[in-house]
Design a protein around this motif. Structure first.
Motif, PDB file in Angstrom:
ATOM      1  N   ASP A 105      -8.773   2.495  -3.802  1.00 11.05           N
ATOM      2  CA  ASP A 105      -8.489   1.438  -2.830  1.00 11.05           C
ATOM      3  C   ASP A 105      -6.992   1.389  -2.615  1.00 11.05           C
ATOM      4  O   ASP A 105      -6.245   1.002  -3.515  1.00 11.05           O
ATOM      5  CB  ASP A 105      -9.004   0.102  -3.381  1.00 11.05           C
ATOM      6  CG  ASP A 105      -8.696  -1.069  -2.461  1.00 11.05           C
ATOM      7  OD1 ASP A 105      -9.096  -2.188  -2.795  1.00 11.05           O
ATOM      8  OD2 ASP A 105      -8.059  -0.850  -1.414  1.00 11.05           O
ATOM      9  N   GLY A 106      -6.538   1.777  -1.459  1.00  6.59           N
ATOM     10  CA  GLY A 106      -5.109   1.859  -1.169  1.00  6.59           C
ATOM     11  C   GLY A 106      -4.389   0.532  -1.210  1.00  6.59           C
ATOM     12  O   GLY A 106      -3.162   0.494  -1.252  1.00  6.59           O
ATOM     13  N   ASN A 122       0.809  -1.210   0.000  1.00  9.40           N
ATOM     14  CA  ASN A 122       0.000   0.000   0.000  1.00  9.40           C
ATOM     15  C   ASN A 122       0.849   1.270   0.000  1.00  9.40           C
ATOM     16  O   ASN A 122       0.352   2.346   0.282  1.00  9.40           O
ATOM     17  CB  ASN A 122      -0.969  -0.002   1.184  1.00  9.40           C
ATOM     18  CG  ASN A 122      -0.242  -0.168   2.504  1.00  9.40           C
ATOM     19  OD1 ASN A 122       0.966  -0.061   2.571  1.00  9.40           O
ATOM     20  ND2 ASN A 122      -0.982  -0.433   3.563  1.00  9.40           N
ATOM     21  N   TYR A 170      -4.538  10.054   2.001  1.00  6.42           N
ATOM     22  CA  TYR A 170      -3.130  10.107   2.372  1.00  6.42           C
ATOM     23  C   TYR A 170      -2.718  11.537   2.722  1.00  6.42           C
ATOM     24  O   TYR A 170      -3.290  12.503   2.209  1.00  6.42           O
ATOM     25  CB  TYR A 170      -2.239   9.680   1.194  1.00  6.42           C
ATOM     26  CG  TYR A 170      -2.594   8.384   0.521  1.00  6.42           C
ATOM     27  CD1 TYR A 170      -3.642   8.311  -0.381  1.00  6.42           C
ATOM     28  CD2 TYR A 170      -1.856   7.226   0.767  1.00  6.42           C
ATOM     29  CE1 TYR A 170      -3.957   7.126  -1.021  1.00  6.42           C
ATOM     30  CE2 TYR A 170      -2.167   6.036   0.129  1.00  6.42           C
ATOM     31  CZ  TYR A 170      -3.215   5.993  -0.766  1.00  6.42           C
ATOM     32  OH  TYR A 170      -3.522   4.807  -1.397  1.00  6.42           O
ATOM     33  N   ASN A 228      -7.665   4.139   5.451  1.00  4.71           N
ATOM     34  CA  ASN A 228      -8.576   3.400   4.597  1.00  4.71           C
ATOM     35  C   ASN A 228      -9.902   3.250   5.333  1.00  4.71           C
ATOM     36  O   ASN A 228      -9.953   2.613   6.392  1.00  4.71           O
ATOM     37  CB  ASN A 228      -8.012   2.028   4.231  1.00  4.71           C
ATOM     38  CG  ASN A 228      -8.816   1.364   3.138  1.00  4.71           C
ATOM     39  OD1 ASN A 228      -8.893   1.857   2.011  1.00  4.71           O
ATOM     40  ND2 ASN A 228      -9.437   0.250   3.456  1.00  4.71           N
ATOM     41  N   SER A 253      -1.704   7.235   5.974  1.00  3.83           N
ATOM     42  CA  SER A 253      -2.761   6.805   5.076  1.00  3.83           C
ATOM     43  C   SER A 253      -3.903   6.228   5.903  1.00  3.83           C
ATOM     44  O   SER A 253      -3.668   5.505   6.877  1.00  3.83           O
ATOM     45  CB  SER A 253      -2.238   5.754   4.094  1.00  3.83           C
ATOM     46  OG  SER A 253      -3.304   5.241   3.327  1.00  3.83           O
ATOM     47  N   THR A 302      -9.537   5.463   0.344  1.00  4.33           N
ATOM     48  CA  THR A 302      -8.247   5.685   0.987  1.00  4.33           C
ATOM     49  C   THR A 302      -7.782   7.124   0.799  1.00  4.33           C
ATOM     50  O   THR A 302      -7.902   7.682  -0.290  1.00  4.33           O
ATOM     51  CB  THR A 302      -7.182   4.731   0.404  1.00  4.33           C
ATOM     52  OG1 THR A 302      -7.688   3.389   0.453  1.00  4.33           O
ATOM     53  CG2 THR A 302      -5.898   4.806   1.195  1.00  4.33           C
ATOM     54  N   LYS A 329     -14.816   8.882   5.671  1.00  6.67           N
ATOM     55  CA  LYS A 329     -13.861   8.488   4.634  1.00  6.67           C
ATOM     56  C   LYS A 329     -13.637   9.579   3.591  1.00  6.67           C
ATOM     57  O   LYS A 329     -12.739   9.468   2.765  1.00  6.67           O
ATOM     58  CB  LYS A 329     -14.255   7.164   3.996  1.00  6.67           C
ATOM     59  CG  LYS A 329     -15.390   7.211   3.028  1.00  6.67           C
ATOM     60  CD  LYS A 329     -15.536   5.836   2.351  1.00  6.67           C
ATOM     61  CE  LYS A 329     -16.461   5.943   1.148  1.00  6.67           C
ATOM     62  NZ  LYS A 329     -16.558   4.649   0.421  1.00  6.67           N
ATOM     63  N   SER A 376      -6.004  10.962  -2.515  1.00  2.40           N
ATOM     64  CA  SER A 376      -6.933   9.863  -2.284  1.00  2.40           C
ATOM     65  C   SER A 376      -6.785   8.833  -3.401  1.00  2.40           C
ATOM     66  O   SER A 376      -6.259   9.132  -4.473  1.00  2.40           O
ATOM     67  CB  SER A 376      -8.386  10.361  -2.229  1.00  2.40           C
ATOM     68  OG  SER A 376      -8.833  10.750  -3.521  1.00  2.40           O
TER      69      SER A 376
END
Lengths: 113, 115
Positions: free
Chosen positions: B96-97, A99, B33, B50, B48, B31, B71, B93
């Motif tokens: 999906d991280g 990730n 960041y 999620n 980060s 996700t 979120k 963003s």
């Protein structure tokens, strides 16, 4: 951990000439590679990405990059530079299930009229 | 509509002060960041989240504390600011991280100057 190396922080290119930005990666597993562009006073935008499909990847604004496993490289090219290409360019790498995206130090591209 | 927006754009403050930077994304991403870009343009991930859960917490001083109320939002609070905190802070963003195929969408940055 994976990493990328971008040599030469500043790259000058004449308008209409080839743009070539070099990126070499280090990864013990198959990498996924990205090029991002940052225009002045803006955030980064994705130019293109390699995710194990075709090795020659075409992106926005006429840029493309080729993944060469034997050379551990993912160089970015554009056949003919335009004034609007003046920006900072970042190569980045991640791997499957990771990730984290590791960025290179960037190349500042200056286009000379 | 701006996809990832962060405020303020510029922040000038004195050493020892506490400040916050806010970030919102309207892309429906899971996700978010925080990245720090230093004076040499080097980008380093800080945090980060999620779905409001902290998943990356790099080696960042405790003075930095992220908060994700939902979120779509990720804020960054910095206590006892130091000269070395001067940088551009980017919020980003992704859908999906955990998906390598999911590109980052960046805000325009907050330029923090500590005097």
């Amino acid at each position: 951990a994976q990493s990328v190396t971008q040599l030469g922080s500043h790259v000058s290119v004449s308008e209409g000439a080839l743009v070539l930005l070099r990126c070499n990666y280090s990864s013990s597993v198959p990498p996924y590679l990205f090029w991002y562009v940052q225009y002045p006073n803006q955030g980064l935008q994705l130019l293109l990405k390699y995710t194990s499909a075709a090795t020659l990847v075409k992106g926005i604004n006429g840029f493309e990059a080729e993944f060469k496993k034997s050379e551990t490289s993912f160089h970015l090219t554009k056949p003919s530079a335009h004034m609007s290409d003046a920006a900072e360019y970042f190569c980045a790498v991640t791997t499957y299930g990771n990730n984290r995206l590791a960025f290179g130090k960037g190349n500042q591209v200056v286009v000379i009229p | 509509d701006t996809a990832v927006s962060q405020t303020p754009k510029y922040l000038v403050t004195q050493m020892g002060n506490d400040k916050s930077i806010k970030c919102e994304q309207n892309l429906g991403h899971d996700t978010m960041y925080w990245y720090k870009q230093d004076s040499k343009k080097f980008l380093k991930i800080m945090f980060s989240y999620n779905n409001k859960e902290l998943i990356i917490n790099e080696t960042v001083p405790n003075r930095f504390s992220p908060k994700s109320p939902d979120k779509a939002h990720l804020n960054l609070h910095i206590n006892s600011l130091e000269l070395g905190d001067s940088a551009v802070y980017f919020c980003a963003s992704s859908q999906d991280g955990t998906d390598y195929n999911s590109p980052l969408h960046f805000g325009n940055g907050t330029r923090l100057t500590v005097t």
